[in-house]
Motif scaffolding. Structure first.
Motif, mmCIF file in Angstrom:
data_model
loop_
_atom_site.group_PDB
_atom_site.id
_atom_site.type_symbol
_atom_site.label_atom_id
_atom_site.label_comp_id
_atom_site.label_asym_id
_atom_site.label_seq_id
_atom_site.Cartn_x
_atom_site.Cartn_y
_atom_site.Cartn_z
ATOM 1 N N ASP A 45 10.405 -40.002 -34.007
ATOM 2 C CA ASP A 45 10.772 -39.642 -32.852
ATOM 3 C C ASP A 45 11.413 -38.606 -32.900
ATOM 4 O OD1 ASP A 45 11.724 -39.676 -30.422
ATOM 5 O OD2 ASP A 45 12.640 -41.604 -30.277
ATOM 6 N N LEU A 46 10.978 -37.581 -32.862
ATOM 7 C CA LEU A 46 11.542 -36.071 -33.132
ATOM 8 C C LEU A 46 12.698 -35.951 -31.772
ATOM 9 C CD1 LEU A 46 8.537 -34.000 -33.961
ATOM 10 C CD2 LEU A 46 10.055 -34.848 -35.489
ATOM 11 N N GLU A 100 14.270 -26.394 -44.212
ATOM 12 C CA GLU A 100 15.032 -27.586 -44.116
ATOM 13 C C GLU A 100 14.559 -28.579 -42.811
ATOM 14 O OE1 GLU A 100 18.011 -30.541 -44.897
ATOM 15 O OE2 GLU A 100 17.081 -28.995 -46.148
ATOM 16 N N GLY A 101 14.327 -27.861 -41.815
ATOM 17 C CA GLY A 101 13.820 -28.729 -40.522
ATOM 18 C C GLY A 101 12.543 -29.281 -40.913
ATOM 19 N N HIS A 102 11.466 -28.755 -41.730
ATOM 20 C CA HIS A 102 10.592 -29.635 -42.037
ATOM 21 C C HIS A 102 10.626 -30.658 -42.933
ATOM 22 C CE1 HIS A 102 7.025 -27.129 -40.676
ATOM 23 N NE2 HIS A 102 7.694 -26.174 -40.659
ATOM 24 N N GLN A 103 11.812 -30.567 -43.846
ATOM 25 C CA GLN A 103 12.198 -31.716 -44.772
ATOM 26 C C GLN A 103 12.519 -32.924 -44.094
ATOM 27 O OE1 GLN A 103 11.651 -32.213 -47.984
ATOM 28 N NE2 GLN A 103 13.112 -33.915 -48.328
ATOM 29 N N ALA A 119 9.904 -34.544 -42.576
ATOM 30 C CA ALA A 119 9.183 -35.470 -43.448
ATOM 31 C C ALA A 119 9.741 -36.756 -43.925
ATOM 32 C CB ALA A 119 9.124 -34.658 -44.714
ATOM 33 N N LEU A 120 11.137 -36.846 -43.784
ATOM 34 C CA LEU A 120 12.007 -37.925 -44.107
ATOM 35 C C LEU A 120 11.955 -38.866 -42.789
ATOM 36 C CD1 LEU A 120 15.249 -36.098 -45.651
ATOM 37 C CD2 LEU A 120 13.328 -37.619 -46.751
ATOM 38 N N LEU A 121 11.971 -38.175 -41.650
ATOM 39 C CA LEU A 121 11.771 -39.144 -40.428
ATOM 40 C C LEU A 121 10.618 -39.690 -40.330
ATOM 41 C CD1 LEU A 121 12.929 -39.757 -37.655
ATOM 42 C CD2 LEU A 121 11.670 -37.938 -36.701
ATOM 43 N N ALA A 122 9.381 -39.092 -40.859
ATOM 44 C CA ALA A 122 7.946 -39.655 -41.046
ATOM 45 C C ALA A 122 7.822 -40.775 -41.610
ATOM 46 C CB ALA A 122 7.077 -38.584 -41.214
ATOM 47 N N ALA A 123 8.473 -40.399 -43.069
ATOM 48 C CA ALA A 123 8.503 -41.580 -44.206
ATOM 49 C C ALA A 123 9.077 -42.807 -43.700
ATOM 50 C CB ALA A 123 9.055 -40.833 -45.399
ATOM 51 N N LEU A 176 7.204 -44.819 -41.323
ATOM 52 C CA LEU A 176 6.273 -45.546 -41.953
ATOM 53 C C LEU A 176 6.817 -46.635 -42.806
ATOM 54 C CD1 LEU A 176 4.182 -42.611 -43.365
ATOM 55 C CD2 LEU A 176 3.580 -44.245 -41.564
ATOM 56 N N GLY A 177 8.110 -47.042 -42.807
ATOM 57 C CA GLY A 177 8.653 -48.164 -43.533
ATOM 58 C C GLY A 177 9.243 -47.776 -44.921
ATOM 59 N N LEU A 178 9.268 -46.457 -45.522
ATOM 60 C CA LEU A 178 9.518 -45.925 -46.556
ATOM 61 C C LEU A 178 11.018 -45.651 -47.008
ATOM 62 C CD1 LEU A 178 7.916 -45.231 -49.167
ATOM 63 C CD2 LEU A 178 7.988 -43.195 -48.615
ATOM 64 N N GLU A 179 11.666 -46.121 -47.724
ATOM 65 C CA GLU A 179 12.959 -46.103 -48.140
ATOM 66 C C GLU A 179 12.959 -44.471 -48.784
ATOM 67 O OE1 GLU A 179 14.793 -48.962 -50.374
ATOM 68 O OE2 GLU A 179 14.418 -50.548 -48.913
ATOM 69 N N THR A 180 13.992 -43.639 -48.210
ATOM 70 C CA THR A 180 14.253 -42.418 -48.580
ATOM 71 C C THR A 180 15.648 -42.204 -49.023
ATOM 72 O OG1 THR A 180 14.672 -41.330 -46.695
ATOM 73 C CG2 THR A 180 12.377 -41.279 -47.154
ATOM 74 N N GLU A 181 15.577 -41.792 -50.130
ATOM 75 C CA GLU A 181 17.204 -41.295 -50.414
ATOM 76 C C GLU A 181 18.014 -40.415 -49.756
ATOM 77 O OE1 GLU A 181 19.363 -39.473 -54.615
ATOM 78 O OE2 GLU A 181 17.420 -39.892 -54.712
ATOM 79 N N MET A 182 17.282 -39.470 -49.218
ATOM 80 C CA MET A 182 17.989 -38.564 -48.161
ATOM 81 C C MET A 182 17.649 -39.066 -46.851
ATOM 82 S SD MET A 182 16.882 -34.784 -49.843
ATOM 83 C CE MET A 182 17.689 -34.008 -48.647
ATOM 84 N N ASP A 183 18.719 -38.819 -45.784
ATOM 85 C CA ASP A 183 18.703 -39.248 -44.613
ATOM 86 C C ASP A 183 18.428 -37.969 -43.634
ATOM 87 O OD1 ASP A 183 19.225 -40.160 -41.958
ATOM 88 O OD2 ASP A 183 21.260 -40.899 -42.210
#
Length: 260
Positions: free
Chosen positions: A162-163, A185-188, A191-195, A198-205
């Motif tokens: 949800d952009l 940085e916007g692309h990053q 990518a984190l939002l998409a991850a 998908l239910g993936l835990e990411t270190e960065m928010d």
């Protein structure tokens, strides 16, 4: 936990779309573009043994929804990846006279076709353009399209990045100089939002606030807007008046599923 385990089991991913997914204005080491889809592929590949994750990016700048359906979706039937990200329709919505209801009907038909050839589909809503010169007047159309996209996702069991609700992406630092394409940085953050979608835990928010910076003066903002209009807006409008696309003669950067 179930969503995360399912995502960890993904071994192949193909990205469909236009310049947003091609990754414009996020320079890659090879001289091309990386972008959020490449970055998402990297996050997914990290969870797999070396060489066991495969990735294709079929997106081409300037493509309209029907062009994506005609040119890119047939490749998905051939590749049969575990995951497809499908971000399309934005260029249609930007065109004068376009109807978000009609675009959404064609989008859902494409999603149903994709669901026959892949295990999981992730779609992206449109950005909130409230602070973007010219495009802010299209905010209502984009919001209408987004309502359709969320309903389509519910009906077809799709994940949603949800952009629109990602407030940090509205910061000017998330965008490149042309104000139409994301910065690295916007692309990053996408990518984190998409991850996470998908239910993936990411270190960065992806919603981590930006560092504070000194406010711009009114004179600085006027100067920046004039420079942007001269260098980016007028050429963009000119291409549309001439019926040209930035994607003319451009090929997909990664047309095959290759180890990532």
């Amino acid at each position: 936990m179930a969503d995360q385990l399912e995502t960890l089991a993904l071994s192949s991913y193909a990205a469909l779309g236009d310049s947003f997914t091609e990754g414009l204005n996020d320079p890659a080491p090879d001289g091309g573009f990386a972008g959020w889809a490449d970055r998402l592929a990297g996050l997914l590949a990290e969870r797999r043994p070396a060489g066991e994750f495969h990735y294709a990016n079929l997106a081409v700048r300037g493509r309209l929804l029907d062009q994506i359906v005609t040119e890119q979706i047939p490749r998905i039937r051939q590749l049969s990846p575990d995951l497809v990200t499908f971000a399309a329709g934005g260029n249609d919505i930007l065109r004068p006279g376009s109807d978000p209801d009609v675009v959404a009907e064609r989008f859902e038909a494409a999603v149903r076709e994709l669901r026959e050839s892949t295990g999981k589909v992730l779609i992206c809503t449109g950005f909130d353009t409230r602070g973007v010169p010219l495009l802010k007047h299209l905010r209502g159309k984009i919001a209408t399209y987004n309502v359709h996209l969320r309903a389509i996702a519910d009906r077809n069991d799709c994940a949603v990045a949800d952009l629109w609700s990602l407030k940090t992406i509205q910061d000017r630092r998330a965008w490149s100089e042309d104000r139409l394409h994301l910065s690295p940085e916007g692309h990053q953050r996408v990518a984190l939002l998409a991850a996470r979608a998908l239910g993936l835990e990411t270190e960065m928010d992806p919603a981590e606030p930006w560092p504070l910076e000194p406010p711009h003066t009114a004179a600085e903002l006027r100067r920046e807007n004039l420079q942007w209009a001269r260098e980016h807006l007028l050429p963009w409008v000119g291409r549309r008046l001439r019926g040209e696309s930035s994607g003319d003669h451009v090929q997909a950067k990664r047309p095959e599923l290759r180890p990532y």
